[in-house]
Design a protein around this motif. Structure first.
Motif, short mmCIF file in Angstrom:
data_model
loop_
_atom_site.label_atom_id
_atom_site.label_comp_id
_atom_site.label_asym_id
_atom_site.label_seq_id
_atom_site.Cartn_x
_atom_site.Cartn_y
_atom_site.Cartn_z
N LEU A 39 0.82 -1.21 0.00
CA LEU A 39 0.00 0.00 0.00
C LEU A 39 0.85 1.25 0.00
CD1 LEU A 39 -2.73 -1.15 2.49
CD2 LEU A 39 -3.02 -0.74 0.06
N ASP A 41 3.50 4.19 1.61
CA ASP A 41 3.50 4.90 2.88
C ASP A 41 2.35 5.90 3.01
OD1 ASP A 41 4.73 6.19 0.86
OD2 ASP A 41 6.66 6.41 1.84
N ALA A 43 -0.97 4.76 3.14
CA ALA A 43 -2.19 4.06 3.55
C ALA A 43 -2.48 4.23 5.04
CB ALA A 43 -2.05 2.58 3.23
N THR A 44 -3.75 4.11 5.37
CA THR A 44 -4.15 4.19 6.77
C THR A 44 -4.16 2.80 7.38
OG1 THR A 44 -6.43 3.85 6.15
CG2 THR A 44 -5.70 6.12 6.26
N GLN A 47 -6.92 0.58 6.10
CA GLN A 47 -6.66 0.04 4.78
C GLN A 47 -5.71 -1.14 4.83
OE1 GLN A 47 -5.42 3.51 2.55
NE2 GLN A 47 -5.48 2.18 0.78
N GLU A 54 -7.74 -9.46 3.31
CA GLU A 54 -7.92 -9.92 1.94
C GLU A 54 -6.86 -10.98 1.59
OE1 GLU A 54 -7.67 -6.82 -1.11
OE2 GLU A 54 -7.07 -8.38 -2.52
N ARG A 84 -2.46 -9.76 -8.38
CA ARG A 84 -3.69 -10.53 -8.26
C ARG A 84 -3.83 -11.59 -9.36
NH1 ARG A 84 -7.70 -5.82 -6.79
NH2 ARG A 84 -7.31 -5.61 -4.59
N ILE B 61 3.79 -4.04 -12.54
CA ILE B 61 3.23 -5.23 -11.91
C ILE B 61 1.85 -5.49 -12.49
CG2 ILE B 61 2.31 -6.11 -9.72
CD1 ILE B 61 5.38 -6.06 -9.98
N SER B 62 1.09 -4.41 -12.65
CA SER B 62 -0.27 -4.52 -13.16
C SER B 62 -0.60 -3.16 -13.77
CB SER B 62 -1.22 -4.82 -12.01
OG SER B 62 -2.54 -4.51 -12.37
N LEU B 67 -4.89 -0.88 -8.59
CA LEU B 67 -4.13 -1.97 -7.96
C LEU B 67 -2.64 -1.67 -7.86
CD1 LEU B 67 -4.14 -4.85 -6.83
CD2 LEU B 67 -3.88 -5.69 -9.16
N PRO B 140 -15.02 -1.43 0.41
CA PRO B 140 -14.40 -1.74 1.71
C PRO B 140 -13.76 -3.13 1.75
CG PRO B 140 -16.81 -1.67 1.88
CD PRO B 140 -16.48 -1.25 0.49
N LYS B 142 -12.32 -4.76 -0.87
CA LYS B 142 -11.12 -4.82 -1.71
C LYS B 142 -10.78 -3.39 -2.11
CE LYS B 142 -10.25 -8.78 -4.73
NZ LYS B 142 -10.62 -9.37 -6.03
N PRO B 143 -10.40 -2.56 -1.13
CA PRO B 143 -10.15 -1.16 -1.47
C PRO B 143 -8.98 -1.02 -2.43
CG PRO B 143 -9.36 -1.64 0.74
CD PRO B 143 -10.07 -2.86 0.27
N ALA B 144 -9.03 0.04 -3.25
CA ALA B 144 -7.92 0.29 -4.16
C ALA B 144 -6.69 0.62 -3.34
CB ALA B 144 -8.26 1.45 -5.08
N ARG B 145 -5.52 0.41 -3.93
CA ARG B 145 -4.28 0.71 -3.23
C ARG B 145 -4.22 2.19 -2.83
NH1 ARG B 145 -3.82 -4.32 -2.79
NH2 ARG B 145 -2.31 -5.51 -3.99
N GLY B 146 -4.84 3.04 -3.65
CA GLY B 146 -4.80 4.47 -3.37
C GLY B 146 -6.03 4.97 -2.64
N ARG B 147 -6.73 4.06 -1.96
CA ARG B 147 -7.97 4.42 -1.28
C ARG B 147 -7.82 5.62 -0.36
NH1 ARG B 147 -11.33 6.50 0.84
NH2 ARG B 147 -13.17 5.79 1.99
N SER B 148 -6.73 5.68 0.39
CA SER B 148 -6.60 6.73 1.42
C SER B 148 -6.63 8.14 0.82
CB SER B 148 -5.31 6.54 2.21
OG SER B 148 -4.21 6.53 1.34
N TRP B 149 -6.28 8.26 -0.46
CA TRP B 149 -6.26 9.58 -1.08
C TRP B 149 -7.67 10.17 -1.19
CZ3 TRP B 149 -1.49 11.28 -3.72
CH2 TRP B 149 -0.45 10.35 -3.58
N ASP B 198 -9.96 -10.01 -12.26
CA ASP B 198 -8.61 -9.76 -11.73
C ASP B 198 -7.58 -9.61 -12.84
OD1 ASP B 198 -9.18 -9.58 -9.10
OD2 ASP B 198 -8.62 -11.64 -8.58
N GLY B 466 -1.29 6.10 10.85
CA GLY B 466 -0.81 6.60 9.57
C GLY B 466 0.70 6.61 9.48
N THR B 467 1.22 7.59 8.77
CA THR B 467 2.64 7.54 8.41
C THR B 467 3.40 8.76 8.91
OG1 THR B 467 2.00 8.53 6.34
CG2 THR B 467 2.30 6.16 6.35
#
Lengths: 307, 547
Positions: A39, A41, A43-44, A47, A54, A84, B61-62, B67, B140, B142-149, B198, B466-467
């Motif tokens: 994810l 740096d 992501a929460t 997440q 998953e 995936r 990767i994809s 993703l 929720p 399978k959230p996208a990798r960039g969900r937090s944005w 997928d 968080g970060t």
């Protein structure tokens, strides 16, 4: 022979089980949380938690291992965390280039290593023997990324005969990477051939053949080399394993889309199933090659029986 | 025998060559540095056709924007997918698939979409497709990798065929900027996603100027012109992204002309490339700041006086000049100047290299210099634990080593901990880690300070949530950042960020080292390429080949 084969193939089961367990343990112990790496740096926590669920990373170690083995038995290596896609598809994409490269390099090894070793033995302590010893030492000690880059610089750039890398140029694509990957093995095989030949050349049957007036060439290549071949074969078998699993540097220098690079990428991003799957497939290849080597012994030494 | 001779000759040749190379390196002189520009424009009327080959170190990767979100993927799919709105080269939001937008209340951002746009598979682009994409991001399970944005986004609502609302639970001012990120909200074809499941990442379908054609794993990805593109049609027939992992080999492939466009060029080659007449170096001031972070909770860096001393103890100018070799720009703040909300806080003067001032501050903090030359307090030496990694950002490890060296010379003990990147990141994210200093790069790609400052300095974003690895806690900064996040008044937001930056710099949370430069190296027949400050932003719509 049939019983021996079945017995050996059955041995594969505990070997592979052991390997999966070791790699599963190692990858679980390696620091670096896959969810965090995947994810990035930004992501929460929620997440990361969702992703762990998953991927099944929130379950206990043994439970994950057992599920993995259950799936592997049915031929399912799981899905890559990153893409995936099924791990089997990912591996299928990259193992073929590695096998092709390994085959070419094995060819180089045999064509260069065996004649050089035979000649060294026959002309023991000659200038050829000394040079071959020196070159073997060089071949063993030069790192492939250095040799590879030199070859690219001179034979793909200064004298643009070969492509810089990749597999797009047919047979020409194979020469430089194949040669680079073979260098180490050539050295090993020529050394082994030399010592094995030296032993055999002292034997009575060689003297007998010579006394009978059999031409030198026939004595050396047909009588002596065949008898000396078992240890050479052992080294060749081991080298094939190294060529499959240890080709990553050559693959990197020559932009070769092989499994070594795929595996390193997977390790860096903690794509556990991809790593486990690749190791499993490579280990299987290794074991099968060794089995094939063992079966070949009988051809060169009829005294060997398989029971 | 014959064979042995060939091997001998060959190896003799290799050895001789190696010596030549070594000799050559010794006598190599520094080439003059050419001028930088962020544009390879000009050359008259664009020519149609041709294939451009782009060289890069890593394969994707994809190609599913929901993703895979790192450079190797985004470089490619930024040409396949488009977001609703775009960031231009000045980091201003411009229309993309949406022509207009407005806030309807505090929590609804309404977009009016372009009409007549089709995905590359013929599926019509409309409000449904936007809703589909947004829901795919925030799913929720399978959230996208960039969900937090997308922060508090709860969903999207179709108003009519060409109007869509994006709804948030709480006011979220940076939403518009965050939606410009193709790796968050690049609009995907719902039909293709449903068809491939997928495997969509291997069969990407968007609305962009190029469509996906072929992918040879770890070797190349080929895109072809989308003849039905709604905007001005691209000139190139094809774009090939070729993977050449080894730096030296990549440079040779460029010199040979196998590749026309080089991403992430070798820093050591920059001077040579800049002086080469066949080559055009396009450098654009970037958005990433490499910094040395300080742990605000761990002694002794929890003491402001010690932190202030550190801010004067490190010679950043020398590090930028000699370690980074002038490849990057000295950092001017905690975000890059192109970011909305940036304020020039006079960082250079505030954190100037001044050893006596550093010593004075340490004395104030209660430290005295022992007979061994090490600063100490209550019999305990001043010791800092420094965590760093390698290869993530240019010269990150070398910078850490230089800092360690400089601090040691001043009588501050440094205990270095080197970790591989994944382990570094995981260690920093643990609860109550024991480091004092760490290296990290942060890029405010959205062009809005929220992504740079909120995520890095708001206490709510400290691990494990968080970060915010510094574990910084300043109630006033938190209040200002909350205000800037929730207010839709841009002037008010800007003022809040400016004050927050002053407070943060005053508290010495980061020691910023450099601001990146985004560098692309192209053959001089490649025309029409305009550099972009945002990483990954490589688009080939306007590019053409003059040959």
């Amino acid at each position: 022979m049939g019983r021996y084969l079945i017995k050996r193939l059955l041995w594969l089961v505990p070997v592979l089980l052991g390997i999966t367990f070791v790699i599963h343990t190692v990858m679980s112990l390696v620091p670096g949380d896959p969810a965090l790496i995947l994810l990035g740096d930004t992501a929460t926590r929620e997440q990361r938690q969702a992703l762990r669920t998953e991927l099944g990373l929130d379950r206990p170690f043994m439970q994950r291992y057992v599920t993995y083995v259950e799936r592997v038995v049915t031929g399912d290596l799981g899905k890559s965390y990153r893409s995936r896609r099924p791990v089997t598809t990912e591996i299928a994409d990259s193992i073929l280039p590695t096998i092709k490269l390994g085959a070419i390099s094995l060819l180089f090894t045999m064509l260069m290593g065996i004649p050089a070793g035979v000649l060294s033995a026959v002309k023991r302590n000659s200038w050829f023997d000394h040079t071959a010893t020196l070159l073997s030492l060089l071949g063993l000690s030069m790192p492939v990324f250095w040799t590879g880059l030199l070859l690219i610089y001179y034979l793909a750039y200064k004298l643009p005969i070969f492509p810089v890398g990749g597999m797009d140029n047919g047979l020409m694509s194979y020469i430089l990477p194949g040669f680079t990957l073979a260098l180490n093995s050539v050295a090993m095989v020529s050394r082994m051939t030399r010592s094995s030949m030296l032993d055999v050349l002292q034997e009575d049957f060689v003297r007998t053949a010579r006394a009978k007036g059999v031409p030198d060439r026939t004595v050396i290549f047909r009588h002596a080399l065949k008898a000396a071949f078992v240890p050479i074969l052992t080294v060749l078998g081991l080298q094939v394993g190294l060529m499959l699993g240890g080709a990553v540097l050559t693959e990197t220098v020559f932009s070769w889309p092989g499994i070594g690079r795929a595996m390193v990428g997977a390790i860096m991003s903690r794509d556990l199933l991809m790593v486990q799957g690749s190791v499993l497939v490579l280990a299987t290849c290794f074991v099968v090659v060794n089995l094939a080597t063992d079966l070949c012994y009988g051809f060169f030494d009829p005294r060997i029986r398989y029971e | 025998m014959q064979h042995g001779r060939i091997t001998t000759r060959f190896l003799a040749f290799v050895l001789a060559s190696a010596m030549l190379v070594v000799a050559g390196c010794g006598s190599k002189q520094a080439a003059p540095v050419g001028g930088n520009s962020n544009e390879a424009a000009g050359g008259g009327q664009p020519k149609k056709g041709g294939t451009i080959t782009v060289g890069r170190p890593t394969d994707a990767i994809s190609l599913d924007p929901q993703l895979a979100t790192t450079a190797p993927e985004v470089w490619v799919y930024n040409n396949i997918f488009e977001p609703l709105v775009n960031l231009d080269e000045k980091m201003q939001v411009q229309p993309g698939l949406a022509e207009k937008w407005e806030w309807v209340g505090d929590t609804t951002l309404r977009f009016h979409l372009k009409t007549g746009v089709k995905f590359q598979d013929g599926t019509p682009f409309n409000a449904e497709a936007v809703k589909f994409t947004i829901e795919r991001v925030i799913n929720p399970k399978k959230p996208a990798r960039g969900r937090s944005w997308l922060g508090p986004v709860t969903g999207a609502k179709v108003i009519d065929e060409n109007t869509v609302d994006i709804i948030t639970a709480t006011p979220f001012a940076p939403l518009l900027n965050n939606l410009t990120m193709v790796f968050v909200a690049g609009i995907v074809s719902p039909t293709a996603v449903q068809k491939y499941g997928d495997d969509f990442g291997r069969n990407p379908v968007g609305t962009g100027p190029f469509k996906f054609q072929e992918w040879k794993t770890n070797d190349s990805i080929t895109l072809a012109r989308n003849d039905d593109y709604w905007g001005s049609k691209p000139n190139l027939d094809k774009v090939i992204f070729k993977v050449i992992p080894e730096e030296g080999a990549r440079m040779i492939a460029f010199d040979r002309g196998d590749i026309d466009f080089l991403l992430q060029p070798a820093p050591s080659e920059m001077n040579r490339l800049k002086s080469d007449k066949q080559t055009n170096v396009v450098s654009t001031p970037g958005l990433r700041i490499l910094y040395i972070g300080l742990n605000m909770q761990q002694a002794p860096t929890n003491d402001k006086l010690v932190r202030q001393a550190l801010s004067h103890a490190i010679d950043m100018k020398a590090i930028n000049e000699f370690v980074v070799e002038g490849q990057m720009l000295p950092a001017k703040g905690i975000v890059a100047p192109a970011i909305f909300g940036y304020k020039d806080v006079g960082l250079e003067a505030k954190y100037n290299f001044d050893v006596s001032k550093a010593a004075e501050l340490l004395k104030q903090a209660g430290y005295t210099k022992g007979s061994d030359g090490i600063w100490q307090k209550g019999g305990k030496p001043l010791e800092l634990s420094f965590w760093f990694s390698q290869g993530r950002d240019l010269k990150d490890k070398e910078i850490a080593e230089a800092v360690q060296d400089q601090l040691t010379k001043l009588g501050i003990k440094v205990k270095p901990y080197f970790r591989e990147w994944a382990a570094h990141l995981t260690a920093l994210a643990k609860e109550d880690p024991t480091f004092n200093l760490y290296t990290m790069g942060w890029v405010t790609m959205t062009g809005d300070s929220d992504f740079g400052i909120y995520s890095q300095f708001h206490s709510a974003n400290a691990p494990p949530a968080g970060t915010q690895y510094n574990r910084y806690k300043n109630a006033e900064v938190d209040r200002l950042l909350d205000e800037a996040r929730t207010s839709l008044d841009q002037a008010k937001r800007k003022a809040a960020y400016e004050t927050a930056q002053e407070l943060i710099v005053d508290d010495v949370v980061w020691l910023p080292v450099y601001q990146t430069q985004e560098i692309a190296v192209l053959k001089n027949y490649v025309k029409g390429y305009v550099g972009h400050p945002a990483e990954y932003y490589v688009r080939f719509n306007g590019v053409w080949l003059n040959k």
